[in-house]
Write an enzyme that holds these catalytic residues in place. Sequence first.
Site, PDB file in Angstrom:
ATOM      1  CG  ASP A 212      57.311  16.679  21.409  1.00  0.00           C
ATOM      2  OD1 ASP A 212      56.228  16.425  20.856  1.00  0.00           O
ATOM      3  OD2 ASP A 212      57.860  17.800  21.371  1.00  0.00           O
ATOM      4  CD  GLU A 270      55.924  14.315  16.978  1.00  0.00           C
ATOM      5  OE1 GLU A 270      54.974  14.852  16.395  1.00  0.00           O
ATOM      6  OE2 GLU A 270      56.692  14.944  17.739  1.00  0.00           O
TER       7      GLU A 270
HETATM    8  C1  NOJ Z   1      54.882  17.433  18.567  1.00  0.00           C
HETATM    9  C2  NOJ Z   1      53.670  17.371  19.441  1.00  0.00           C
HETATM   10  O1  NOJ Z   1      52.911  16.239  19.103  1.00  0.00           O
HETATM   11  C3  NOJ Z   1      52.918  18.660  19.233  1.00  0.00           C
HETATM   12  O2  NOJ Z   1      51.658  18.632  19.847  1.00  0.00           O
HETATM   13  C4  NOJ Z   1      53.766  19.790  19.761  1.00  0.00           C
HETATM   14  O3  NOJ Z   1      53.130  21.019  19.474  1.00  0.00           O
HETATM   15  C5  NOJ Z   1      55.163  19.806  19.114  1.00  0.00           C
HETATM   16  N1  NOJ Z   1      55.741  18.500  19.040  1.00  0.00           N
HETATM   17  C6  NOJ Z   1      56.109  20.690  19.899  1.00  0.00           C
HETATM   18  O4  NOJ Z   1      56.437  20.096  21.119  1.00  0.00           O
END
Ligand code: NOJ
Length: 558
Positions: A212, A270
Amino acid sequence: MTVRTRIAGDRDDRWWRTAVIYQVYVRSFADADGDGIGDLAGVRAKLPYLAGLGVDALWFNPWYASPMADAGYDVADYRRIDPAFGTLAEAEALITEAHELGLKIIVDVVPNHVSDQHAWFKEALEAGPGSAARELFWFRPGRGEDGELPPNDWRSEFGGPAWTRVPDGEWYLHLFAAEQPDLHWNNAKVREELESVLRFWFDRGVDGVRIDSATMPAKDPALPSFGPTHAQSAPPTPHPFVDRDEVHGIYRAWRTVADSYDEPRALIGEVWLADPHRFAAYLRPDEMHAAFNFDYLNCPWDAQRLRSVVDATLAAHAPVGAPATWVLSNHDVTRHVTRYGRADTAMGRSPAQHGAPTDLALGTRRARAALLLNLALPGSCYLYQGEELGLWEVDEIPDEARQDPFFFRSGGADIGRDGCRVPLPWSGGRPPFGFSPDGAQAAPWLPQPDAWSALTVEALDADPASVLGLYRRALAARRAEPALQGEEFAWLGEPEVTGVLNFRRGEGFRCLVNLSAQDIPLPEGESALLASGPLEGEGEGEGRGVALPPDTAVWLRG
Ligand code: NOJ
């Protein structure tokens, strides 16, 4: 239904290069205990459905113990399952059962921040200024005469300041919600803990992790203000907290952990970055295996623009030898049936477009064509739960039901991401559409539209022409087609001339996507393996040419 059973000793270390990965947003997938919240028992009951769909792996959004200030991305304990979802024993059983059906498992790991209910943060609050416990986070005194101003001008991704003051006067950094304090990665204890968390899940058979907010854990320790000349969209360079060079050390260490297993585990990042070279740096051979392709997700439905993104993607991945990924929807963006049905088809998350006129029939036709495009491109593909049913973004959620911090921290100006997180419709003619069992004590945690009665799994199940039927046929055809497992790819024709994407994969396999406004005659002598919708002139007898209508895709063999 074809279910692939894993043969003992059968292993494929490179599965992540071509896998189709289905994202399970547990909270909205299936609710077995009737509390209106999806759970692991619900997922376990539906594993045969997922295996029958024909995907290779499941990615689970965070399922850990969490106060759910940001839908589980505020982790209180990485080694426990949130009680609303189930237990660790159930997660272990799920992993085993999925493996028996030939499905790999990917779990979300959140390195940038924890929950304010995490034991470390609670301890830090108690221990007070100057303590070792505070060193695990970014605690600082404030500016101004009495420290009443935050330490710098950074803004939270969800809106508002990125700092919150605690009763003893210090402030702590949170790049997301106040309930998500950022970890201080210069601290060895943080590094060791997150590596241990990886091992905890890898030891339980998890095949990979989705990382993440992967560009954000490293911060400039000077915590410099952006200053009046820098908008959030035009930050200083190097950026004080996005894509700093130091962040790569974290993933090199994680790669060592992943590679230490007999069957190496995959790291999937991500990584939201505009610069393709900076993006590809995360995919060097000793870092992550793959990362989400957000340029593709944000690309408008336009042949030339899509072709440029495909070219740029392949060019960025080639030097590092990483597979490209193709993704159109996830839990953070507007569902692509809705995006593609609007005048402006670009940008996955565009709060300004909330409520814009939407032609759902057009969006659905394009989404069906886009599936054949995604699955025919070289690399791996991500599907977001419910896209196989043609679900659209739900705009009409009452304010009191909304849960996303984007909504709250912007005072409602940003509608947030709840519209793509509405619980799935499985069966029946009215909510909860089989999401919860009959007689459930609570309604689904977000209301489902009545019109989803036409999009339940039950309603689409038997119809091969339905969206679900198309997903099943396309996934089976992709698996059966050797050309799609390889890397060979070549464009045929010029999109700027025809508005058509036309490419070849290996010997004799071709994909055509018509993004123009006219029918496109299909070449004679090639047979259609699969089309995303009806072809013109099909079945009209010998000598009649067959044409590909607008917003339709076809796979050809010839
Ligand atoms: C990316 C995640 O996909 C999202 O849903 C989240 O709110 C943020 N990171 C913070 O963790």
